[in-house]
Design an enzyme around this catalytic site. Structure first.
Site, PDB file in Angstrom:
ATOM      1  N   ALA A 197       0.788  -1.236   0.000  1.00 21.02           N
ATOM      2  CA  ALA A 197       0.000   0.000   0.000  1.00 21.02           C
ATOM      3  C   ALA A 197       0.817   1.281   0.000  1.00 21.02           C
ATOM      4  O   ALA A 197       0.248   2.365  -0.067  1.00 21.02           O
ATOM      5  CB  ALA A 197      -0.928   0.002   1.223  1.00 21.02           C
ATOM      6  N   ASP A 222       7.027  -6.733   6.565  1.00 22.51           N
ATOM      7  CA  ASP A 222       7.578  -7.424   5.405  1.00 22.51           C
ATOM      8  C   ASP A 222       6.693  -8.635   5.139  1.00 22.51           C
ATOM      9  O   ASP A 222       6.653  -9.574   5.938  1.00 22.51           O
ATOM     10  CB  ASP A 222       9.023  -7.847   5.686  1.00 22.51           C
ATOM     11  N   GLY A 237       2.453   3.279  -5.759  1.00 23.25           N
ATOM     12  CA  GLY A 237       1.904   2.652  -6.944  1.00 23.25           C
ATOM     13  C   GLY A 237       0.432   2.317  -6.839  1.00 23.25           C
ATOM     14  O   GLY A 237      -0.389   3.106  -6.367  1.00 23.25           O
ATOM     15  N   PHE A 238       0.079   1.091  -7.290  1.00 24.02           N
ATOM     16  CA  PHE A 238      -1.317   0.660  -7.257  1.00 24.02           C
ATOM     17  C   PHE A 238      -1.886   0.741  -5.847  1.00 24.02           C
ATOM     18  O   PHE A 238      -3.012   1.188  -5.642  1.00 24.02           O
ATOM     19  CB  PHE A 238      -1.450  -0.792  -7.730  1.00 24.02           C
ATOM     20  N   TYR A 244       8.258 -14.414 -13.250  1.00 22.99           N
ATOM     21  CA  TYR A 244       7.251 -13.386 -12.987  1.00 22.99           C
ATOM     22  C   TYR A 244       5.937 -13.735 -13.691  1.00 22.99           C
ATOM     23  O   TYR A 244       4.859 -13.735 -13.077  1.00 22.99           O
ATOM     24  CB  TYR A 244       7.726 -12.005 -13.443  1.00 22.99           C
TER      25      TYR A 244
END
Length: 249
Positions: free
Chosen positions: A9, A55, A12-13, A148
């Protein structure tokens, strides 16, 4: 109004999702590693944004954070599994195993951990929504995508299997798969420099984090009887590549 947990959070998105949901009156519990960025977002958004520095690849730390979250917010309506990354674009035979391990830990294992922790409560209440961030890389293979792309294919198929397991309940599961998107740290982390990341978006009107956040907000606020299984979004400037053909000299 709903209470949403959003991973990744701090930028970015994730930050865009937090802004849009808070603006709509929802409460957002934002998880990310970078406490300074989370705190800056909390200062901007006010009491409806709850920063949690953790983390997501540290299972012990995540369990501790989730225990605290559920004590404070016993009802979690929405989980947005947004945290994710890619490291490098080397072909598989030259890739660093540590990069693969980090990608799997972040894109797959952390998503599973969060889902496993919060899904039972949703099922018990017969209400809730899990929204997973996929990628067009999970549907269309490209050179250098290797782990990925495979991790995002996993996200899509895991979401479909969750839906199968949740048949008969009112819990919803959706995957959002964006294509080329600027305004995030994704390409900087993947390519290792601001210059390389900037070149990727040069002369292209890419998607923005707000585009992705708006899509997620629409899915989340859809009627309770409606489930968006999978939605793929690309900028108009991006389309499908032709198949690669190698020709001998």
């Amino acid at each position: 109004m709903k209470t949403a947990v959003v991973t990744g959070a701090s930028s970015g998105f994730g930050a865009a999702i937090a802004r849009q949901l808070v603006a709509q009156g929802h409460t957002v519990i934002g998880l990310a590693r970078r406490q300074d960025k989370l705190q800056a977002l909390a200062d901007e958004l006010g009491e409806r944004f709850v920063p949690v520095s953790v983390d997501l690849t540290d299972r012990t730390a995540v369990d501790r954070a989730l225990g605290d979250i559920l004590r404070r917010f016993p009802v979690i309506d929405v989980l947005v599994n947004n945290a994710g990354l890619a490291l490098g674009v080397a072909p598989a035979q030259q890739a660093q195993l540590a990069d693969w391990d980090t990608t799997v830990a972040t894109n797959i294992s952390a998503l599973l951990h969060m889902t496993h922790a919060l899904l039972p409560g949703m099922v018990q209440r017969n209400q809730g929504h899990i929204i997973n961030l996929g990628s067009t890389a999970g549907a269309y293979a490209y050179a250098g995508g290797n782990v990925y792309g495979a991790s995002k294919a996993f996200v899509h198929h895991f979401s479909k299997n969750l839906r199968a397991d949740l048949a008969g309940t009112a819990v919803r599961v959706s995957t959002v798969a964006p294509g080329l998107c600027s305004g995030t740290d994704f390409s900087k982390v993947r390519l290792g420099s601001d210059e390389k990341a900037a070149a990727l978006y040069q002369n292209v009107q890419a998607l923005t984090p707000d585009d992705v956040a708006g899509t997620i907000a629409w899915i989340m606020n859809a009627p309770a009887h409606m489930n968006v299984n999978y939605i793929e979004i690309m900028p108009v400037a991006q389309s499908f590549a032709g198949l690669s053909v190698h020709r001998s000299a």
